[in-house]
Write a protein that holds these residues in place. Structure first.
Motif, PDB file in Angstrom:
ATOM      1  N   GLN A 216       0.807  -1.214   0.000  1.00 42.11           N
ATOM      2  CA  GLN A 216       0.000   0.000   0.000  1.00 42.11           C
ATOM      3  C   GLN A 216       0.842   1.267   0.000  1.00 42.11           C
ATOM      4  OE1 GLN A 216      -3.553  -0.256   2.729  1.00 42.11           O
ATOM      5  NE2 GLN A 216      -2.515  -2.093   3.434  1.00 42.11           N
ATOM      6  N   SER A 217       2.158   1.095   0.051  1.00 45.74           N
ATOM      7  CA  SER A 217       3.040   2.264   0.122  1.00 45.74           C
ATOM      8  C   SER A 217       3.141   2.941  -1.237  1.00 45.74           C
ATOM      9  CB  SER A 217       4.436   1.833   0.589  1.00 45.74           C
ATOM     10  OG  SER A 217       5.324   2.924   0.554  1.00 45.74           O
ATOM     11  N   SER A 218       3.026   4.260  -1.239  1.00 45.77           N
ATOM     12  CA  SER A 218       3.125   4.996  -2.496  1.00 45.77           C
ATOM     13  C   SER A 218       4.551   5.028  -3.032  1.00 45.77           C
ATOM     14  CB  SER A 218       2.628   6.432  -2.299  1.00 45.77           C
ATOM     15  OG  SER A 218       3.371   7.079  -1.273  1.00 45.77           O
ATOM     16  N   ARG A 219       5.529   5.010  -2.137  1.00 44.52           N
ATOM     17  CA  ARG A 219       6.918   5.039  -2.592  1.00 44.52           C
ATOM     18  C   ARG A 219       7.842   4.562  -1.476  1.00 44.52           C
ATOM     19  NH1 ARG A 219       8.005   6.177  -7.130  1.00 44.52           N
ATOM     20  NH2 ARG A 219      10.056   6.516  -8.014  1.00 44.52           N
ATOM     21  N   ILE A 220       8.672   3.552  -1.805  1.00 44.51           N
ATOM     22  CA  ILE A 220       9.693   3.044  -0.890  1.00 44.51           C
ATOM     23  C   ILE A 220      11.039   3.475  -1.458  1.00 44.51           C
ATOM     24  CG2 ILE A 220      10.676   0.985   0.177  1.00 44.51           C
ATOM     25  CD1 ILE A 220       7.973  -0.423  -0.449  1.00 44.51           C
ATOM     26  N   GLU A 221      11.747   4.329  -0.740  1.00 46.18           N
ATOM     27  CA  GLU A 221      12.968   4.906  -1.292  1.00 46.18           C
ATOM     28  C   GLU A 221      14.241   4.362  -0.661  1.00 46.18           C
ATOM     29  OE1 GLU A 221      12.948   9.062  -2.539  1.00 46.18           O
ATOM     30  OE2 GLU A 221      11.022   9.278  -1.514  1.00 46.18           O
TER      31      GLU A 221
ATOM     32  N   GLY B 262      13.629   4.940  -5.928  1.00 45.61           N
ATOM     33  CA  GLY B 262      12.419   4.530  -5.229  1.00 45.61           C
ATOM     34  C   GLY B 262      11.550   3.610  -6.073  1.00 45.61           C
ATOM     35  N   VAL B 263      10.638   2.932  -5.414  1.00 46.28           N
ATOM     36  CA  VAL B 263       9.704   2.031  -6.091  1.00 46.28           C
ATOM     37  C   VAL B 263       8.417   2.019  -5.277  1.00 46.28           C
ATOM     38  CG1 VAL B 263      10.586   0.002  -4.829  1.00 46.28           C
ATOM     39  CG2 VAL B 263       9.376  -0.320  -7.004  1.00 46.28           C
ATOM     40  N   SER B 264       7.290   1.998  -5.953  1.00 42.56           N
ATOM     41  CA  SER B 264       6.025   1.935  -5.222  1.00 42.56           C
ATOM     42  C   SER B 264       5.815   0.530  -4.687  1.00 42.56           C
ATOM     43  CB  SER B 264       4.850   2.336  -6.123  1.00 42.56           C
ATOM     44  OG  SER B 264       4.563   1.305  -7.044  1.00 42.56           O
ATOM     45  N   GLY B 265       5.031   0.425  -3.629  1.00 44.22           N
ATOM     46  CA  GLY B 265       4.738  -0.881  -3.082  1.00 44.22           C
ATOM     47  C   GLY B 265       4.031  -1.766  -4.088  1.00 44.22           C
ATOM     48  N   ALA B 266       3.153  -1.173  -4.908  1.00 49.22           N
ATOM     49  CA  ALA B 266       2.433  -1.954  -5.917  1.00 49.22           C
ATOM     50  C   ALA B 266       3.388  -2.513  -6.965  1.00 49.22           C
ATOM     51  CB  ALA B 266       1.364  -1.090  -6.578  1.00 49.22           C
ATOM     52  N   GLN B 267       4.362  -1.701  -7.401  1.00 46.90           N
ATOM     53  CA  GLN B 267       5.336  -2.179  -8.389  1.00 46.90           C
ATOM     54  C   GLN B 267       6.183  -3.304  -7.824  1.00 46.90           C
ATOM     55  OE1 GLN B 267       7.171   1.685  -9.053  1.00 46.90           O
ATOM     56  NE2 GLN B 267       6.379   1.757 -11.144  1.00 46.90           N
ATOM     57  N   LEU B 268       6.646  -3.128  -6.595  1.00 45.03           N
ATOM     58  CA  LEU B 268       7.478  -4.153  -5.969  1.00 45.03           C
ATOM     59  C   LEU B 268       6.683  -5.442  -5.787  1.00 45.03           C
ATOM     60  CD1 LEU B 268      10.338  -4.527  -4.806  1.00 45.03           C
ATOM     61  CD2 LEU B 268       9.407  -3.929  -2.569  1.00 45.03           C
TER      62      LEU B 268
ATOM     63  N   SER C 147      10.450   7.438  15.032  1.00 43.70           N
ATOM     64  CA  SER C 147      10.067   6.256  14.259  1.00 43.70           C
ATOM     65  C   SER C 147      10.076   6.445  12.749  1.00 43.70           C
ATOM     66  CB  SER C 147       8.659   5.796  14.679  1.00 43.70           C
ATOM     67  OG  SER C 147       7.739   6.870  14.597  1.00 43.70           O
ATOM     68  N   MET C 148      10.415   7.623  12.250  1.00 50.20           N
ATOM     69  CA  MET C 148      10.398   7.867  10.809  1.00 50.20           C
ATOM     70  C   MET C 148      11.815   8.037  10.288  1.00 50.20           C
ATOM     71  SD  MET C 148       8.229  10.739   8.617  1.00 50.20           S
ATOM     72  CE  MET C 148       6.666  10.198   9.319  1.00 50.20           C
ATOM     73  N   SER C 149      12.069   7.516   9.090  1.00 51.00           N
ATOM     74  CA  SER C 149      13.397   7.617   8.479  1.00 51.00           C
ATOM     75  C   SER C 149      13.740   9.075   8.198  1.00 51.00           C
ATOM     76  CB  SER C 149      13.449   6.821   7.175  1.00 51.00           C
ATOM     77  OG  SER C 149      13.282   5.430   7.429  1.00 51.00           O
ATOM     78  N   HIS C 150      15.027   9.377   8.286  1.00 51.72           N
ATOM     79  CA  HIS C 150      15.486  10.757   8.148  1.00 51.72           C
ATOM     80  C   HIS C 150      15.127  11.344   6.784  1.00 51.72           C
ATOM     81  CE1 HIS C 150      17.914  14.303   8.801  1.00 51.72           C
ATOM     82  NE2 HIS C 150      18.628  14.045   7.712  1.00 51.72           N
ATOM     83  N   TYR C 151      15.233  10.533   5.732  1.00 52.79           N
ATOM     84  CA  TYR C 151      14.969  11.075   4.394  1.00 52.79           C
ATOM     85  C   TYR C 151      13.513  11.521   4.260  1.00 52.79           C
ATOM     86  CZ  TYR C 151      12.371   6.970   2.657  1.00 52.79           C
ATOM     87  OH  TYR C 151      11.427   5.989   2.453  1.00 52.79           O
TER      88      TYR C 151
END
Length: 558
Positions: free
Chosen positions: A272-277, A285-291, A413-417
């Motif tokens: 469901q993630s819009s973008r995993i970077e 980056g890649v969207s969760g749907a693409q992955l 809890s969130m990544s720095h980027y």
């Protein structure tokens, strides 16, 4: 080639109550257009309307409708007026006698008639074909042709309609959404004979109409596999998130007869993630749907079965076999099992949220609902990566996005980027130490009461969209009494099975449990459902691969 492909599903329909005239019209049409178009004839207005409804449900195109004016019960003008509601883009032709030319001229205004033809039309090369050639060319250029895809008709603020859209989107099934109160939605309801009180209506590309379908029925009709091909496997993987997909890829590629069972849609929360970077190998980056799609195709390439919309309700041990039972009472068995059930977002306990779930309050679902949030104010609850990714995605179209965070800031809890991206987004704001106290609305979310954790002060804000990304609830209740879990429901494995790291008291084998092995020999766990797991996509995929390696060890020693 494209035009030929379009024409293959394009219809020219003719209706005349005189059988001899009807056959003559169809004969002349087929002689000129039969290789490119399908000619359908009817001998009454009612039968022609029924044919048009069936064509609508099947997603076929109607380019031209020719109707005789003098028909009993329903004349040609009355028929064309009703036909417009079903196929508004079709070109309309009225067949008339000389005495009826006045009525034909009047029909130009009544039904937006494109042409009228006087009977007889011989020779067709002079009086029929030139007219039809022009109308077909105009139809091809008008782009009135519908896209052959699954169609969903429902109410905008219906929880069940939202669930169906989410299921189709997450399983990457192309669909078109129509509100039940818009003209096209009403045409589809009429074509399916539905009254609009029972929604959603789902129309498959083949024309099958499903009213309020449950998930297994929907999955079976949109081409998703739901039935296992065998009764016994080397490996059953339960859960289709990154860990489960990783296990399916490595299990099948290494020669194990593998089946992956997923209760809803492959991909899990990552899907469901819009973008995993920050995933290795995807610098842009890649969207969760693409992955998810790549992993699913990769698993299928190696021969793994993927079953969707199958809920597992029990795990049993029968000698060397591990039996997996489904909610419908059926079962499959295997030498080994990998539990990759993942987690779900915890539910907000604030008053009003339960009643408004999928009616403005959504858990995940940012990708599906984003088009409806254009130009509106959106609230997001959560401070981890999934919330940050949703905020960035929704901010592209929303007027404003407000992140509600219980903690002092996002750094815990969130990544720095992601924090950097959020800080640079002009329409994203962060409200720390703020929680949702209650949700309000009649039929859909309209307002939220927000409370400052430190001061206790409350504020009522207008809101139609609330997306929740909080905590992780493991989907493991069905394992109670079989597999050991910690107090929060996460599955214990390997050295974590007991406080001192020794095998459990009921462990029957001479060797200690492998690193990802549960208290049941041959049953392993991978990904977010495991106690003390890293809750990252990369670690979940890695654990899925590692679990398969341990499955091999188990099978070699069994």
């Amino acid at each position: 080639m494209a035009q030929a492909a379009d024409s293959a599903r394009t219809v020219i329909l003719t209706v005349d109550d005189d059988p001899g005239v009807s056959r003559a019209v169809a004969r002349d049409l087929r002689r000129r257009y039969g290789e490119q178009y399908r000619v359908v004839r009817a001998e009454s207005g009612d039968s022609a309307l029924e044919a048009l409804r069936e064509l609508k449900l099947r997603g076929e195109f109607v380019a031209v409708i020719l109707a005789d004016y003098r028909m009993p019960q329903m004349n040609g003008i009355e028929f064309l007026e009703r036909a417009m509601d079903i196929h508004p883009g079709a070109r309309r032709v009225l067949l008339t006698a000389y005495a009826d030319t006045g009525a034909a001229i009047d029909a130009i205004n009544v039904v937006d008639l494109d042409h009228y033809l006087l009977k007889p039309w011989d020779p067709p090369e002079e009086k029929l074909y030139p007219v039809l050639d022009d109308l077909l060319e105009a139809w091809r250029c008008s782009d009135h042709r519908p896209v052959p895809a699954t169609k969903v008709v429902g109410h905008r603020w219906s929880a069940r309609s939202s669930d169906v859209r989410e299921f189709l989107a997450r399983n990457q099934v192309p669909y078109r959404w129509y509100s039940s109160d818009e003209p096209e939605g009403q045409r589809l309801l009429a074509a399916a004979g539905a009254d609009g009180r029972r929604l959603p209506l789902v129309v498959t590309p083949e024309g099958t109409a499903l009213v309020e379908p449950d998930v297994p029925e929907l999955a079976a009709h949109v081409g998703l596999a739901t039935t296992p091909a065998a009764d016994f496997y080397d490996l059953v993987v339960i859960g289709g998130g990154p860990a489960g997909l990783g296990a399916a890829v490595y299990g099948a590629s290494e020669g194990l007869r593998t089946v992956l069972v997923e209760r809803s849609a492959t991909g899990g929360q990552a899907g469901q993630s819009s973008r995993i970077e920050n995933y290795l190998g995807f610098p842009d980056g890649v969207s969760g749907a693409q992955l998810t799609d790549r992993a699913r195709r990769q698993a299928a390439k190696f021969g793994a079965e993927v079953l969707t919309a199958r809920e597992v309700t029990a795990l049993e041990v029968s000698g060397a076999a591990r039996i997996v039972r489904f909610s419908d009472g059926s079962a499959i068995a295997a030498h080994s099992v990998i539990l990759a059930t993942g987690v779900s977002y915890r539910r907000l306990q604030a008053p009003g949220c339960a009643e408004l779930t999928s009616c403005g309050v959504f858990y995940g679902s940012a990708l599906t609902e984003a088009p409806s949030c254009q130009g509106q104010d959106v609230y997001i609850v959560g401070g981890a990566n999934s919330a940050g990714q949703a905020a960035m995605y929704l901010s592209k179209g929303a007027k404003s996005v407000t992140l509600l965070v219980r903690g002092a800031d996002l750094s815990a809890s969130m990544s720095h980027y992601l924090i950097q991206q959020i800080n640079e987004a002009p329409n994203i704001s962060v409200r720390p130490r703020t929680v949702v106290d209650s949700a309000h609305g009649e039929g859909h979310l309209q307002q939220l009461t927000l409370r400052d954790v430190d001061t206790g002060e409350s504020e009522l804000v207008d809101a139609q969209w609330l997306f929740v990304f909080i905590g992780a609830a493991p989907l493991t209740d069905w394992l109670d009494g079989t597999v050991l879990r910690d107090p929060n429901g996460f599955i214990l494995a390997g050295p974590d099975l007991t406080p001192d790291g020794r095998p459990p008291a009921d462990w029957e084998l001479d060797r200690p449990p492998y690193h990802l092995e549960t208290n049941v020999p041959g049953v392993f766990v991978a990904g977010d459902a495991r106690a003390e797991s890293a809750k990252r996509v990369a670690s979940a995929v890695g654990e899925g691969a590692m679990a398969v390696m341990l499955v091999h060890r188990y099978l070699e020693q069994s």
